[in-house]
Design an enzyme around this catalytic site. Sequence first.
Site, mmCIF file in Angstrom:
data_model
loop_
_atom_site.group_PDB
_atom_site.id
_atom_site.type_symbol
_atom_site.label_atom_id
_atom_site.label_comp_id
_atom_site.label_asym_id
_atom_site.label_seq_id
_atom_site.Cartn_x
_atom_site.Cartn_y
_atom_site.Cartn_z
ATOM 1 N N CYS A 1 -4.194 20.840 16.614
ATOM 2 C CA CYS A 1 -3.891 19.918 15.506
ATOM 3 C C CYS A 1 -3.205 18.631 15.955
ATOM 4 O O CYS A 1 -2.964 17.752 15.122
ATOM 5 C CB CYS A 1 -3.044 20.642 14.465
ATOM 6 S SG CYS A 1 -1.348 20.891 14.987
ATOM 7 N N CYS B 1 -0.185 19.854 20.561
ATOM 8 C CA CYS B 1 -1.027 20.997 20.223
ATOM 9 C C CYS B 1 -2.494 20.607 20.354
ATOM 10 O O CYS B 1 -2.927 19.608 19.775
ATOM 11 C CB CYS B 1 -0.728 21.449 18.798
ATOM 12 S SG CYS B 1 -1.796 22.776 18.221
ATOM 13 N N HIS C 1 15.283 36.081 23.686
ATOM 14 C CA HIS C 1 15.477 34.640 23.466
ATOM 15 C C HIS C 1 14.232 33.832 23.792
ATOM 16 O O HIS C 1 14.309 32.615 24.048
ATOM 17 C CB HIS C 1 16.684 34.133 24.273
ATOM 18 C CG HIS C 1 17.983 34.691 23.791
ATOM 19 N ND1 HIS C 1 19.148 34.603 24.501
ATOM 20 C CD2 HIS C 1 18.302 35.370 22.664
ATOM 21 C CE1 HIS C 1 20.130 35.192 23.833
ATOM 22 N NE2 HIS C 1 19.639 35.672 22.718
ATOM 23 N N VAL D 1 15.010 33.589 29.828
ATOM 24 C CA VAL D 1 13.729 32.976 29.452
ATOM 25 C C VAL D 1 12.928 32.552 30.686
ATOM 26 O O VAL D 1 11.886 31.929 30.550
ATOM 27 C CB VAL D 1 13.988 31.756 28.538
ATOM 28 C CG1 VAL D 1 14.602 32.188 27.216
ATOM 29 C CG2 VAL D 1 14.858 30.708 29.232
ATOM 30 N N ASP D 2 13.397 32.921 31.895
ATOM 31 C CA ASP D 2 12.798 32.398 33.138
ATOM 32 C C ASP D 2 11.558 33.160 33.614
ATOM 33 O O ASP D 2 10.859 32.694 34.517
ATOM 34 C CB ASP D 2 13.858 32.365 34.253
ATOM 35 C CG ASP D 2 14.528 33.712 34.499
ATOM 36 O OD1 ASP D 2 15.741 33.712 34.844
ATOM 37 O OD2 ASP D 2 13.862 34.753 34.336
ATOM 38 N N PRO E 1 30.323 40.843 38.181
ATOM 39 C CA PRO E 1 31.476 40.620 39.058
ATOM 40 C C PRO E 1 32.753 40.364 38.257
ATOM 41 O O PRO E 1 33.847 40.578 38.761
ATOM 42 C CB PRO E 1 31.101 39.375 39.861
ATOM 43 C CG PRO E 1 29.723 39.008 39.489
ATOM 44 C CD PRO E 1 29.305 39.808 38.318
HETATM 45 N N1 APR Z 1 25.388 39.571 39.041
HETATM 46 C C1 APR Z 1 25.812 40.041 37.827
HETATM 47 N N2 APR Z 1 26.453 39.260 36.922
HETATM 48 C C2 APR Z 1 26.683 37.978 37.263
HETATM 49 C C3 APR Z 1 26.290 37.439 38.517
HETATM 50 C C4 APR Z 1 25.611 38.298 39.423
HETATM 51 N N3 APR Z 1 25.184 37.879 40.614
HETATM 52 N N4 APR Z 1 26.661 36.125 38.554
HETATM 53 C C5 APR Z 1 27.271 35.867 37.359
HETATM 54 N N5 APR Z 1 27.295 36.979 36.597
HETATM 55 C C6 APR Z 1 27.821 37.139 35.239
HETATM 56 C C7 APR Z 1 29.004 36.254 34.875
HETATM 57 O O1 APR Z 1 30.245 36.817 35.281
HETATM 58 C C8 APR Z 1 28.862 36.164 33.360
HETATM 59 O O2 APR Z 1 29.569 37.224 32.735
HETATM 60 O O3 APR Z 1 26.791 36.783 34.350
HETATM 61 C C9 APR Z 1 27.354 36.355 33.121
HETATM 62 C C10 APR Z 1 26.613 35.101 32.663
HETATM 63 O O4 APR Z 1 27.067 34.766 31.393
HETATM 64 P P1 APR Z 1 26.440 33.535 30.580
HETATM 65 O O5 APR Z 1 26.368 32.368 31.454
HETATM 66 O O6 APR Z 1 27.225 33.438 29.309
HETATM 67 O O7 APR Z 1 24.944 34.008 30.294
HETATM 68 P P2 APR Z 1 24.382 34.983 29.169
HETATM 69 O O8 APR Z 1 25.313 36.076 28.848
HETATM 70 O O9 APR Z 1 23.022 35.351 29.579
HETATM 71 O O10 APR Z 1 24.281 33.976 27.913
HETATM 72 C C11 APR Z 1 23.734 34.440 26.717
HETATM 73 O O11 APR Z 1 23.712 32.233 25.779
HETATM 74 O O12 APR Z 1 23.466 30.065 26.342
HETATM 75 C C12 APR Z 1 22.875 31.087 25.668
HETATM 76 O O13 APR Z 1 20.596 31.529 25.203
HETATM 77 C C13 APR Z 1 21.522 31.449 26.246
HETATM 78 O O14 APR Z 1 20.608 33.631 26.752
HETATM 79 C C14 APR Z 1 21.749 32.829 26.855
HETATM 80 C C15 APR Z 1 22.906 33.364 26.049
#
Ligand code: APR
Length: 253
Positions: A153, A150, A121, A105-106, A217
Amino acid sequence: MSSAAPSSRLLALLRGRGAALVLTGAGVSSESGIATFRDAGGVWEGTDRMRVATPRAFAADPEFVWRFYDARRAQAARAEPNLAHRAIAAIEATGRPFLLATQNVDGLHERAGSRSLVNLHGSLWSLRCTVEGTEHEDRRPQLDPLPPRCAACGAMLRPAVVWFEESLPMIEFARAERAAREADLALVVGTSSLVYPAASLQSAALEAGAYVVEINPERTPFSAAASEHLAGPAGVVLPALLAAAGIPMDRAA
Ligand code: APR
């Protein structure tokens, strides 16, 4: 099997013109200094998600929830897209049929030049009226006062992100599902593949015959099913992959 070196099959698909789908999660933004959710030191380690990321939490204490999201907006505003974001935009710029479906969402993908994308999301930069349901973009790094109101409203605005217990935006998810069915190649980058229905897209692509490559990773619940797992940070693996396939990094859309 995990490897750091791409297979010749992957390189051939990247050099080809077939339809590509890229699915991303928080790991893509970690090299921009934005913490992931579930890794050590992640967002959900320090914050109870049930207190900041559900409709009930917002109803109970909107100011508390807004302080959490306002801090995330400020952090995202300070961050810069990294080489992973840029590499994904460069794949789009090859002109092949392409869709980026992100859980993030960034807004860093858009800032890196991605255009053919769906925000599964929502976005930190969109605010929604809690009465009228209308959404508008607001890119101020910090909102004042909190909660914002808002203009039409006077009702409270909420972040237009998808919270737990909420469904994904239908049009965006349908676009991603269609791209999963039509893809020859799918890259699954920086997601733990734990949160559904977003995490169903990589399996849908696989079932439809796509070659699905996970870039992370760490291994995830999807790793065993993936056609290939490239172990490493996305900001390192993706540029190397593009270089090996002869795709220039600097021609973002
Ligand atoms: N490059 C690639 N992958 C990476 C890196 C990197 N530099 N650093 C971390 N990761 C991996 C981690 O190993 C992990 O598997 O990114 C993943 C991040 O996982 P989450 O923190 O669970 O994030 P995400 O999968 O986007 O979460 C899904 O959950 O909390 C909700 O709405 C939120 O969109 C989010 C959703």
